[in-house]
Motif scaffolding. Structure first.
Motif, PDB file in Angstrom:
ATOM      1  N   GLY A 136    -103.611 -18.347  37.524  1.00 39.82           N
ATOM      2  CA  GLY A 136    -102.312 -18.024  36.939  1.00 39.82           C
ATOM      3  C   GLY A 136    -101.159 -18.695  37.658  1.00 39.82           C
ATOM      4  O   GLY A 136    -100.262 -19.275  37.014  1.00 39.82           O
ATOM      5  N   ARG A 137    -101.150 -18.650  38.992  1.00 41.63           N
ATOM      6  CA  ARG A 137    -100.068 -19.281  39.742  1.00 41.63           C
ATOM      7  C   ARG A 137    -100.158 -20.805  39.696  1.00 41.63           C
ATOM      8  O   ARG A 137     -99.135 -21.499  39.599  1.00 41.63           O
ATOM      9  N   ILE A 138    -101.363 -21.350  39.733  1.00 41.05           N
ATOM     10  CA  ILE A 138    -101.516 -22.803  39.642  1.00 41.05           C
ATOM     11  C   ILE A 138    -101.035 -23.312  38.289  1.00 41.05           C
ATOM     12  O   ILE A 138    -100.361 -24.357  38.199  1.00 41.05           O
ATOM     13  N   LYS A 139    -101.357 -22.590  37.232  1.00 44.87           N
ATOM     14  CA  LYS A 139    -100.899 -22.997  35.899  1.00 44.87           C
ATOM     15  C   LYS A 139     -99.380 -22.950  35.813  1.00 44.87           C
ATOM     16  O   LYS A 139     -98.754 -23.843  35.203  1.00 44.87           O
ATOM     17  N   ALA A 140     -98.754 -21.920  36.400  1.00 46.40           N
ATOM     18  CA  ALA A 140     -97.296 -21.820  36.381  1.00 46.40           C
ATOM     19  C   ALA A 140     -96.646 -22.987  37.133  1.00 46.40           C
ATOM     20  O   ALA A 140     -95.625 -23.546  36.693  1.00 46.40           O
ATOM     21  N   LEU A 141     -97.217 -23.398  38.257  1.00 44.45           N
ATOM     22  CA  LEU A 141     -96.670 -24.530  39.016  1.00 44.45           C
ATOM     23  C   LEU A 141     -96.828 -25.839  38.254  1.00 44.45           C
ATOM     24  O   LEU A 141     -95.941 -26.711  38.295  1.00 44.45           O
ATOM     25  N   VAL A 142     -97.958 -25.986  37.544  1.00 47.15           N
ATOM     26  CA  VAL A 142     -98.165 -27.212  36.763  1.00 47.15           C
ATOM     27  C   VAL A 142     -97.181 -27.267  35.600  1.00 47.15           C
ATOM     28  O   VAL A 142     -96.618 -28.345  35.287  1.00 47.15           O
ATOM     29  N   GLU A 143     -96.953 -26.138  34.921  1.00 49.05           N
ATOM     30  CA  GLU A 143     -96.033 -26.112  33.789  1.00 49.05           C
ATOM     31  C   GLU A 143     -94.592 -26.400  34.214  1.00 49.05           C
ATOM     32  O   GLU A 143     -93.806 -26.936  33.426  1.00 49.05           O
ATOM     33  N   GLN A 144     -94.212 -26.047  35.432  1.00 45.01           N
ATOM     34  CA  GLN A 144     -92.852 -26.289  35.918  1.00 45.01           C
ATOM     35  C   GLN A 144     -92.722 -27.620  36.669  1.00 45.01           C
ATOM     36  O   GLN A 144     -91.696 -27.855  37.324  1.00 45.01           O
ATOM     37  N   ASP A 145     -93.753 -28.429  36.565  1.00 46.98           N
ATOM     38  CA  ASP A 145     -93.769 -29.760  37.198  1.00 46.98           C
ATOM     39  C   ASP A 145     -93.594 -29.685  38.713  1.00 46.98           C
ATOM     40  O   ASP A 145     -93.152 -30.668  39.343  1.00 46.98           O
ATOM     41  N   LYS A 178    -110.170 -15.135  33.301  1.00 45.08           N
ATOM     42  CA  LYS A 178    -110.893 -15.992  32.365  1.00 45.08           C
ATOM     43  C   LYS A 178    -109.941 -16.730  31.434  1.00 45.08           C
ATOM     44  O   LYS A 178    -110.062 -17.954  31.233  1.00 45.08           O
ATOM     45  N   LYS A 179    -108.966 -16.017  30.875  1.00 44.48           N
ATOM     46  CA  LYS A 179    -108.022 -16.638  29.946  1.00 44.48           C
ATOM     47  C   LYS A 179    -107.167 -17.695  30.650  1.00 44.48           C
ATOM     48  O   LYS A 179    -106.958 -18.800  30.110  1.00 44.48           O
ATOM     49  N   GLU A 180    -106.669 -17.382  31.845  1.00 48.08           N
ATOM     50  CA  GLU A 180    -105.825 -18.342  32.562  1.00 48.08           C
ATOM     51  C   GLU A 180    -106.618 -19.573  32.987  1.00 48.08           C
ATOM     52  O   GLU A 180    -106.097 -20.703  32.975  1.00 48.08           O
ATOM     53  N   THR A 181    -107.877 -19.376  33.350  1.00 43.70           N
ATOM     54  CA  THR A 181    -108.716 -20.520  33.725  1.00 43.70           C
ATOM     55  C   THR A 181    -108.956 -21.439  32.539  1.00 43.70           C
ATOM     56  O   THR A 181    -108.857 -22.684  32.656  1.00 43.70           O
ATOM     57  N   ILE A 182    -109.259 -20.858  31.389  1.00 44.72           N
ATOM     58  CA  ILE A 182    -109.513 -21.672  30.191  1.00 44.72           C
ATOM     59  C   ILE A 182    -108.246 -22.392  29.750  1.00 44.72           C
ATOM     60  O   ILE A 182    -108.292 -23.566  29.341  1.00 44.72           O
ATOM     61  N   ASP A 183    -107.095 -21.733  29.851  1.00 40.21           N
ATOM     62  CA  ASP A 183    -105.831 -22.389  29.491  1.00 40.21           C
ATOM     63  C   ASP A 183    -105.540 -23.576  30.402  1.00 40.21           C
ATOM     64  O   ASP A 183    -105.088 -24.643  29.938  1.00 40.21           O
ATOM     65  N   LEU A 184    -105.779 -23.403  31.695  1.00 39.25           N
ATOM     66  CA  LEU A 184    -105.548 -24.512  32.629  1.00 39.25           C
ATOM     67  C   LEU A 184    -106.502 -25.670  32.362  1.00 39.25           C
ATOM     68  O   LEU A 184    -106.100 -26.849  32.402  1.00 39.25           O
ATOM     69  N   LEU A 185    -107.756 -25.357  32.064  1.00 44.89           N
ATOM     70  CA  LEU A 185    -108.710 -26.416  31.752  1.00 44.89           C
ATOM     71  C   LEU A 185    -108.322 -27.165  30.485  1.00 44.89           C
ATOM     72  O   LEU A 185    -108.401 -28.401  30.417  1.00 44.89           O
ATOM     73  N   GLU A 186    -107.906 -26.412  29.475  1.00 48.97           N
ATOM     74  CA  GLU A 186    -107.585 -27.045  28.194  1.00 48.97           C
ATOM     75  C   GLU A 186    -106.349 -27.934  28.286  1.00 48.97           C
ATOM     76  O   GLU A 186    -106.324 -29.052  27.727  1.00 48.97           O
ATOM     77  N   LYS A 187    -105.313 -27.463  28.961  1.00 52.45           N
ATOM     78  CA  LYS A 187    -104.035 -28.183  28.969  1.00 52.45           C
ATOM     79  C   LYS A 187    -104.022 -29.381  29.913  1.00 52.45           C
ATOM     80  O   LYS A 187    -103.329 -30.371  29.646  1.00 52.45           O
ATOM     81  N   SER A 188    -104.751 -29.286  31.020  1.00 56.12           N
ATOM     82  CA  SER A 188    -104.598 -30.338  32.033  1.00 56.12           C
ATOM     83  C   SER A 188    -105.914 -30.930  32.513  1.00 56.12           C
ATOM     84  O   SER A 188    -106.057 -32.166  32.601  1.00 56.12           O
TER      85      SER A 188
END
Length: 323
Positions: A258-267, A298-308
């Motif tokens: 969750g935190r890694i995805k938030a950092l990636v989304e905010q560049d 599980k949801k946050e992991t799949i979202d991170l995999l799909e987007k990046s």
């Protein structure tokens, strides 16, 4: 005297009839005086009995009190003896039987509840069979089950990864340091060449902050003097992590998806320099859950995999490993 006796009728000399019991005696009417004739003077002096009085054509005879009493008594007996009358016959109402019908229904509910199967717990499954190490096919099946209902066949094929995108999986015999040494033997060279900010060479995803601290401690034999950044939300604000990524150079990032995805989304975190992504796949918490068994993780992991991550894996710049 003989003439007077002859003029008076025998009915006048007879005594008066007694009144009926229980009824008041009739009131005698005044005798009409007859005029004319030889016996007229005697008729004026004597009273005629009330039952012999003549009625005129215009007079209406009053009903006798005896007849009225007899009719009233007949009416009373008729009402008392009438079997169809409502107050005479009282029908007993039957008790409602709803309360008796509810009892078998309660039994049926109890039997249904007893027949319901209990949900299988992870601990029950593990008691029957030993845990199996994760393999790349498990991750492929996870993505297919998650997107199978909402995606077309072509879109699902774009999410599929070839075997070349994966690192050797952990067979449950390695520690974290020994596993990292096996999958990236040239770590010392990669560490020296990495000088970019806002990026890391290796990214490790796990289920919680406590598990992140355990992995950081267990990789001391592998990391050497490289810098490790904590990428989870517990006791650390995202602004602090963004500031550290901008000012310094870090080689390994360990945290929650969750935190890694938030950092990636905010560049704040760039994945162009990332070479390895490790999923803490086989570890289980106190409830014996893996990171993919927890719905939020599980949801946050799949979202991170799909987007990046999947796109970078297809390009060949990132390798996936299941620890």
């Amino acid at each position: 005297m003989s003439a007077v006796a002859a003029a008076v009728p025998e009915a006048a000399l007879s005594p008066a009839r007694p009144a009926a019991r229980g009824a008041p005696g009739p009131v005698p009417r005044a005798v009409r005086r007859r005029g004319g004739g030889g016996g007229g003077g005697m008729g004026d002096a004597l009273e005629e009995p009330w039952w012999d009085t003549e009625t005129g054509p215009g007079d209406t005879p009053d009903p006798s009190d005896d007849e009225a009493i007899e009719k009233a008594s007949e009416n009373r007996t008729a009402t008392c003896q009438d079997p169809d009358s409502k107050p005479a016959v009282k029908k007993k109402r039957k008790r409602p039987t709803e309360c008796f019908l509810n009892q078998p229904e309660e039994k049926q509910d109890s039997t249904v509840k007893a027949k319901r199967r209990k949900k299988k717990k992870i601990s029950d499954v593990l008691q029957k069979s030993a845990p199996k190490p994760g393999v790349p096919a498990d991750l492929q099946n996870l993505l297919t089950q998650h997107f199978g209902e909402n995606r077309s066949v072509i879109e699902i094929e774009e999410l599929q990864l070839s075997d070349s995108c994966f690192l050797p999986a952990n067979d449950l015999t390695h520690s974290f340091s020994s596993y990292l040494k096996e999958i990236c033997p040239k770590w010392a060279k990669l560490r020296r060449n990495h000088k970019e900010k806002k990026s890391v060479v290796m990214l490790v995803l796990c289920s919680s902050a406590l598990r992140s601290l355990e992995l950081i401690k267990s990789m001391t034999a592998f990391k050497g003097d490289c810098r490790v950044l904590k990428l989870f939300a517990k006791h650390i604000k995202i602004q602090e992590q963004m500031h550290m990524l901008e000012k310094g150079v870090f080689h390994i990032g360990v945290g929650t998806p969750g935190r890694i995805k938030a950092l990636v989304e905010q560049d704040a975190l760039c994945l162009n320099s990332t070479k390895y992504m490790i999923l803490d796949w086989n570890w289980r918490d106190q409830k014996l859950r893996r990171m993919v068994d927890i719905p939020e993780i599980k949801k946050e992991t799949i979202d991170l995999l799909e987007k990046s991550i999947i796109k970078l894996c297809r390009d060949g710049s990132v390798k996936l490993g299941l620890f």
